[in-house]
Write a protein that holds these residues in place. Structure first.
Motif, short mmCIF file in Angstrom:
data_model
loop_
_atom_site.label_atom_id
_atom_site.label_comp_id
_atom_site.label_asym_id
_atom_site.label_seq_id
_atom_site.Cartn_x
_atom_site.Cartn_y
_atom_site.Cartn_z
N GLU A 33 0.84 -1.21 0.00
CA GLU A 33 0.00 0.00 0.00
C GLU A 33 0.87 1.25 0.00
N LEU A 34 1.93 1.25 0.79
CA LEU A 34 2.82 2.41 0.80
C LEU A 34 3.47 2.63 -0.56
N LEU A 35 3.80 1.57 -1.25
CA LEU A 35 4.41 1.70 -2.57
C LEU A 35 3.44 2.28 -3.59
N ARG A 36 2.14 2.09 -3.38
CA ARG A 36 1.13 2.64 -4.31
C ARG A 36 0.87 4.12 -4.07
N ARG A 37 1.25 4.62 -2.92
CA ARG A 37 0.99 6.03 -2.60
C ARG A 37 1.99 6.93 -3.31
N PRO A 38 1.58 8.18 -3.59
CA PRO A 38 2.50 9.09 -4.26
C PRO A 38 3.66 9.48 -3.35
N SER A 39 4.77 9.85 -3.96
CA SER A 39 5.92 10.31 -3.18
C SER A 39 5.59 11.67 -2.58
N SER A 40 6.39 12.12 -1.65
CA SER A 40 6.15 13.43 -1.04
C SER A 40 6.28 14.53 -2.08
N GLU A 41 7.18 14.34 -3.06
CA GLU A 41 7.33 15.34 -4.12
C GLU A 41 6.07 15.41 -4.99
N ASP A 42 5.50 14.24 -5.32
CA ASP A 42 4.27 14.21 -6.10
C ASP A 42 3.11 14.84 -5.33
N ALA A 43 3.03 14.56 -4.04
CA ALA A 43 1.96 15.13 -3.20
C ALA A 43 2.11 16.65 -3.13
N GLN A 44 3.33 17.14 -2.99
CA GLN A 44 3.56 18.59 -2.93
C GLN A 44 3.20 19.24 -4.26
N ARG A 45 3.54 18.58 -5.36
CA ARG A 45 3.22 19.11 -6.69
C ARG A 45 1.70 19.20 -6.88
N THR A 46 0.99 18.15 -6.48
CA THR A 46 -0.47 18.14 -6.59
C THR A 46 -1.08 19.23 -5.72
N TYR A 47 -0.57 19.41 -4.50
CA TYR A 47 -1.05 20.46 -3.60
C TYR A 47 -0.82 21.83 -4.23
N SER A 48 0.36 22.07 -4.78
CA SER A 48 0.67 23.37 -5.38
C SER A 48 -0.25 23.66 -6.56
N GLN A 49 -0.53 22.64 -7.37
CA GLN A 49 -1.44 22.82 -8.50
C GLN A 49 -2.85 23.16 -8.01
N ALA A 50 -3.30 22.46 -6.98
CA ALA A 50 -4.63 22.73 -6.44
C ALA A 50 -4.70 24.13 -5.84
N LEU A 51 -3.66 24.53 -5.12
CA LEU A 51 -3.63 25.87 -4.52
C LEU A 51 -3.65 26.95 -5.59
N THR A 52 -2.90 26.75 -6.66
CA THR A 52 -2.90 27.71 -7.77
C THR A 52 -4.29 27.83 -8.37
N GLY A 53 -4.97 26.70 -8.53
CA GLY A 53 -6.33 26.72 -9.06
C GLY A 53 -7.30 27.46 -8.15
N VAL A 54 -7.18 27.25 -6.85
CA VAL A 54 -8.06 27.93 -5.89
C VAL A 54 -7.78 29.43 -5.89
N GLN A 55 -6.50 29.79 -5.96
CA GLN A 55 -6.15 31.21 -5.95
C GLN A 55 -6.61 31.92 -7.22
#
Length: 74
Positions: A33-55
């Motif tokens: 299950e841990l191997l299927r989860r995104p890396s911390s870099e991928d999670a940060q990238r997704t968060y940044s994209q979502a934040l940009t969209g909200v802003q």
């Protein structure tokens, strides 16, 4: 009587082995299950994209001068 003690020990050993095998399977499943989860870099990238969209949303509704951290005009 000796034969009975052996049977109890064998049963206990089998039960203990079953528990250890079950725990090993759970650990393997958790690791998979841990191997299927995104890396911390991928999670940060997704968060940044979502934040940009909200802003960007306030500009979409006519608040073009809105910026992050900007206070309302007095």
């Amino acid at each position: 009587m000796k034969h009975r003690k052996h049977a109890v020990r064998t049963t206990s050993w089998i039960a203990g082995t079953a528990v250890l095998t079950s725990m090993a399977c759970d650990s393997q499943q958790q690791f998979a299950e841990l191997l299927r989860r995104p890396s911390s870099e991928d999670a940060q990238r997704t968060y940044s994209q979502a934040l940009t969209g909200v802003q960007a949303k306030p500009a979409d509704v006519g608040l073009k001068d809105w910026k992050v951290g900007q206070d309302a005009p007095a």
